[in-house]
Design a protein around this motif. Structure first.
Motif, PDB file in Angstrom:
ATOM      1  N   THR A  36       0.813  -1.224   0.000  1.00 31.87           N
ATOM      2  CA  THR A  36       0.000   0.000   0.000  1.00 31.87           C
ATOM      3  C   THR A  36       0.840   1.265   0.000  1.00 31.87           C
ATOM      4  O   THR A  36       0.368   2.320  -0.412  1.00 31.87           O
ATOM      5  CB  THR A  36      -0.951   0.023   1.219  1.00 31.87           C
ATOM      6  N   ASP A  37       2.114   1.165   0.448  1.00 35.81           N
ATOM      7  CA  ASP A  37       3.014   2.317   0.433  1.00 35.81           C
ATOM      8  C   ASP A  37       3.786   2.436  -0.874  1.00 35.81           C
ATOM      9  O   ASP A  37       4.581   3.355  -1.056  1.00 35.81           O
ATOM     10  CB  ASP A  37       4.018   2.223   1.590  1.00 35.81           C
ATOM     11  N   GLY A  38       3.583   1.489  -1.775  1.00 38.54           N
ATOM     12  CA  GLY A  38       4.294   1.495  -3.052  1.00 38.54           C
ATOM     13  C   GLY A  38       5.642   0.810  -2.992  1.00 38.54           C
ATOM     14  O   GLY A  38       6.392   0.841  -3.965  1.00 38.54           O
ATOM     15  N   ASP A  39       5.971   0.180  -1.867  1.00 35.04           N
ATOM     16  CA  ASP A  39       7.228  -0.552  -1.744  1.00 35.04           C
ATOM     17  C   ASP A  39       7.109  -1.891  -2.462  1.00 35.04           C
ATOM     18  O   ASP A  39       6.096  -2.584  -2.346  1.00 35.04           O
ATOM     19  CB  ASP A  39       7.588  -0.778  -0.272  1.00 35.04           C
ATOM     20  N   ARG A  40       8.169  -2.250  -3.175  1.00 33.93           N
ATOM     21  CA  ARG A  40       8.174  -3.494  -3.932  1.00 33.93           C
ATOM     22  C   ARG A  40       8.793  -4.626  -3.122  1.00 33.93           C
ATOM     23  O   ARG A  40       9.722  -4.416  -2.361  1.00 33.93           O
ATOM     24  CB  ARG A  40       8.963  -3.328  -5.230  1.00 33.93           C
ATOM     25  N   SER A  41       8.259  -5.815  -3.313  1.00 33.02           N
ATOM     26  CA  SER A  41       8.848  -7.015  -2.721  1.00 33.02           C
ATOM     27  C   SER A  41       8.625  -8.174  -3.689  1.00 33.02           C
ATOM     28  O   SER A  41       7.808  -8.088  -4.601  1.00 33.02           O
ATOM     29  CB  SER A  41       8.237  -7.317  -1.352  1.00 33.02           C
ATOM     30  N   LEU A  42       9.369  -9.224  -3.472  1.00 31.22           N
ATOM     31  CA  LEU A  42       9.259 -10.403  -4.315  1.00 31.22           C
ATOM     32  C   LEU A  42       8.505 -11.473  -3.546  1.00 31.22           C
ATOM     33  O   LEU A  42       8.800 -11.749  -2.386  1.00 31.22           O
ATOM     34  CB  LEU A  42      10.659 -10.900  -4.667  1.00 31.22           C
ATOM     35  N   SER A  43       7.519 -12.049  -4.187  1.00 28.63           N
ATOM     36  CA  SER A  43       6.719 -13.097  -3.569  1.00 28.63           C
ATOM     37  C   SER A  43       6.890 -14.375  -4.385  1.00 28.63           C
ATOM     38  O   SER A  43       6.725 -14.357  -5.606  1.00 28.63           O
ATOM     39  CB  SER A  43       5.250 -12.673  -3.544  1.00 28.63           C
ATOM     40  N   VAL A  44       7.263 -15.453  -3.727  1.00 27.40           N
ATOM     41  CA  VAL A  44       7.421 -16.746  -4.385  1.00 27.40           C
ATOM     42  C   VAL A  44       6.358 -17.681  -3.827  1.00 27.40           C
ATOM     43  O   VAL A  44       6.307 -17.932  -2.624  1.00 27.40           O
ATOM     44  CB  VAL A  44       8.827 -17.336  -4.149  1.00 27.40           C
ATOM     45  N   LEU A  45       5.499 -18.160  -4.708  1.00 26.49           N
ATOM     46  CA  LEU A  45       4.410 -19.059  -4.313  1.00 26.49           C
ATOM     47  C   LEU A  45       4.529 -20.358  -5.092  1.00 26.49           C
ATOM     48  O   LEU A  45       4.937 -20.351  -6.257  1.00 26.49           O
ATOM     49  CB  LEU A  45       3.052 -18.424  -4.613  1.00 26.49           C
ATOM     50  N   THR A  46       4.178 -21.447  -4.461  1.00 21.59           N
ATOM     51  CA  THR A  46       4.121 -22.725  -5.160  1.00 21.59           C
ATOM     52  C   THR A  46       2.722 -23.299  -5.003  1.00 21.59           C
ATOM     53  O   THR A  46       1.998 -22.950  -4.074  1.00 21.59           O
ATOM     54  CB  THR A  46       5.130 -23.740  -4.579  1.00 21.59           C
ATOM     55  N   THR A  47       2.373 -24.178  -5.911  1.00 21.46           N
ATOM     56  CA  THR A  47       1.124 -24.900  -5.748  1.00 21.46           C
ATOM     57  C   THR A  47       1.322 -25.908  -4.606  1.00 21.46           C
ATOM     58  O   THR A  47       2.455 -26.256  -4.268  1.00 21.46           O
ATOM     59  CB  THR A  47       0.722 -25.607  -7.059  1.00 21.46           C
ATOM     60  N   PRO A  48       0.231 -26.350  -4.003  1.00 24.71           N
ATOM     61  CA  PRO A  48       0.338 -27.255  -2.850  1.00 24.71           C
ATOM     62  C   PRO A  48       1.148 -28.512  -3.164  1.00 24.71           C
ATOM     63  O   PRO A  48       1.054 -29.072  -4.250  1.00 24.71           O
ATOM     64  CB  PRO A  48      -1.120 -27.612  -2.541  1.00 24.71           C
ATOM     65  N   GLY A  49       1.970 -28.906  -2.206  1.00 25.25           N
ATOM     66  CA  GLY A  49       2.707 -30.160  -2.317  1.00 25.25           C
ATOM     67  C   GLY A  49       4.035 -30.084  -3.042  1.00 25.25           C
ATOM     68  O   GLY A  49       4.686 -31.113  -3.232  1.00 25.25           O
ATOM     69  N   VAL A  50       4.478 -28.901  -3.449  1.00 23.98           N
ATOM     70  CA  VAL A  50       5.766 -28.788  -4.135  1.00 23.98           C
ATOM     71  C   VAL A  50       6.861 -28.635  -3.078  1.00 23.98           C
ATOM     72  O   VAL A  50       6.909 -27.627  -2.376  1.00 23.98           O
ATOM     73  CB  VAL A  50       5.800 -27.581  -5.106  1.00 23.98           C
ATOM     74  N   PRO A  51       7.743 -29.645  -2.957  1.00 22.78           N
ATOM     75  CA  PRO A  51       8.834 -29.526  -1.990  1.00 22.78           C
ATOM     76  C   PRO A  51       9.793 -28.407  -2.403  1.00 22.78           C
ATOM     77  O   PRO A  51       9.907 -28.069  -3.582  1.00 22.78           O
ATOM     78  CB  PRO A  51       9.543 -30.881  -2.064  1.00 22.78           C
ATOM     79  N   GLU A  52      10.509 -27.869  -1.427  1.00 24.22           N
ATOM     80  CA  GLU A  52      11.422 -26.754  -1.680  1.00 24.22           C
ATOM     81  C   GLU A  52      12.444 -27.096  -2.767  1.00 24.22           C
ATOM     82  O   GLU A  52      12.732 -26.280  -3.626  1.00 24.22           O
ATOM     83  CB  GLU A  52      12.144 -26.385  -0.387  1.00 24.22           C
ATOM     84  N   TRP A  53      12.994 -28.313  -2.754  1.00 27.58           N
ATOM     85  CA  TRP A  53      14.009 -28.680  -3.743  1.00 27.58           C
ATOM     86  C   TRP A  53      13.423 -28.737  -5.148  1.00 27.58           C
ATOM     87  O   TRP A  53      14.097 -28.384  -6.100  1.00 27.58           O
ATOM     88  CB  TRP A  53      14.699 -29.997  -3.372  1.00 27.58           C
ATOM     89  N   ASP A  54      12.171 -29.145  -5.285  1.00 27.15           N
ATOM     90  CA  ASP A  54      11.530 -29.132  -6.599  1.00 27.15           C
ATOM     91  C   ASP A  54      11.277 -27.700  -7.061  1.00 27.15           C
ATOM     92  O   ASP A  54      11.429 -27.388  -8.236  1.00 27.15           O
ATOM     93  CB  ASP A  54      10.212 -29.906  -6.577  1.00 27.15           C
ATOM     94  N   ALA A  55      10.881 -26.826  -6.144  1.00 27.53           N
ATOM     95  CA  ALA A  55      10.668 -25.418  -6.490  1.00 27.53           C
ATOM     96  C   ALA A  55      11.978 -24.815  -6.992  1.00 27.53           C
ATOM     97  O   ALA A  55      11.995 -24.087  -7.989  1.00 27.53           O
ATOM     98  CB  ALA A  55      10.132 -24.642  -5.291  1.00 27.53           C
ATOM     99  N   LEU A  56      13.082 -25.121  -6.314  1.00 24.54           N
ATOM    100  CA  LEU A  56      14.385 -24.615  -6.739  1.00 24.54           C
ATOM    101  C   LEU A  56      14.753 -25.136  -8.126  1.00 24.54           C
ATOM    102  O   LEU A  56      15.262 -24.388  -8.968  1.00 24.54           O
ATOM    103  CB  LEU A  56      15.466 -24.995  -5.730  1.00 24.54           C
ATOM    104  N   CYS A  57      14.506 -26.406  -8.377  1.00 23.68           N
ATOM    105  CA  CYS A  57      14.810 -26.985  -9.692  1.00 23.68           C
ATOM    106  C   CYS A  57      13.954 -26.349 -10.790  1.00 23.68           C
ATOM    107  O   CYS A  57      14.454 -26.054 -11.873  1.00 23.68           O
ATOM    108  CB  CYS A  57      14.603 -28.494  -9.677  1.00 23.68           C
ATOM    109  N   LEU A  58      12.677 -26.145 -10.518  1.00 22.32           N
ATOM    110  CA  LEU A  58      11.803 -25.505 -11.504  1.00 22.32           C
ATOM    111  C   LEU A  58      12.275 -24.079 -11.802  1.00 22.32           C
ATOM    112  O   LEU A  58      12.297 -23.653 -12.962  1.00 22.32           O
ATOM    113  CB  LEU A  58      10.357 -25.497 -11.011  1.00 22.32           C
ATOM    114  N   CYS A  59      12.667 -23.352 -10.771  1.00 24.08           N
ATOM    115  CA  CYS A  59      13.155 -21.977 -10.967  1.00 24.08           C
ATOM    116  C   CYS A  59      14.455 -21.972 -11.761  1.00 24.08           C
ATOM    117  O   CYS A  59      14.631 -21.155 -12.671  1.00 24.08           O
ATOM    118  CB  CYS A  59      13.360 -21.284  -9.626  1.00 24.08           C
ATOM    119  N   ARG A  60      15.369 -22.861 -11.438  1.00 26.93           N
ATOM    120  CA  ARG A  60      16.647 -22.921 -12.159  1.00 26.93           C
ATOM    121  C   ARG A  60      16.425 -23.275 -13.622  1.00 26.93           C
ATOM    122  O   ARG A  60      17.040 -22.699 -14.512  1.00 26.93           O
ATOM    123  CB  ARG A  60      17.582 -23.931 -11.491  1.00 26.93           C
ATOM    124  N   TYR A  61      15.543 -24.216 -13.892  1.00 29.25           N
ATOM    125  CA  TYR A  61      15.229 -24.588 -15.268  1.00 29.25           C
ATOM    126  C   TYR A  61      14.655 -23.390 -16.020  1.00 29.25           C
ATOM    127  O   TYR A  61      15.003 -23.132 -17.166  1.00 29.25           O
ATOM    128  CB  TYR A  61      14.240 -25.762 -15.296  1.00 29.25           C
TER     129      TYR A  61
END
Length: 90
Positions: A36-61
């Motif tokens: 609401t103040d216009g400050d930017r941030s990065l939000s990383v969301l995954t669909t349910p059940g995606v383990p952290e290591w799979d999320a990292l692999c998908l992002c790297r790919y």
């Protein structure tokens, strides 16, 4: 899992089906968000059940896929588009 991740999964599945892109198996969404103040941030969301290591692999790919599409200069270095810093938006 939070309600947001379930809503994200539902919305992505609907969009992919509407455009005949197949059935959603899992996803990682990286979004720049303005508060609401216009400050930017990065939000990383995954669909349910995606383990952290799979999320990292998908992002790297995804990064490797994007880098492969970037034009290279005669020196072999990737060229940044105007208005960006090291290929990232400013």
């Amino acid at each position: 899992m939070s309600e947001v991740t379930f809503d994200l999964e539902e919305a992505l599945a609907e969009v992919l089906a509407a455009h005949e892109r197949g059935m959603l198996a899992r996803a990682v969404v990286v979004a720049e968000v303005l508060d609401t103040d216009g400050d930017r941030s990065l939000s990383v969301l995954t669909t349910p059940g995606v383990p952290e290591w799979d999320a990292l692999c998908l992002c790297r790919y995804a990064v490797l896929s994007i880098e492969a599409l970037r034009p290279r200069s005669s020196s072999g270095m990737t060229s940044d588009r105007p208005g960006t810093r090291h290929g990232c938006g400013t």
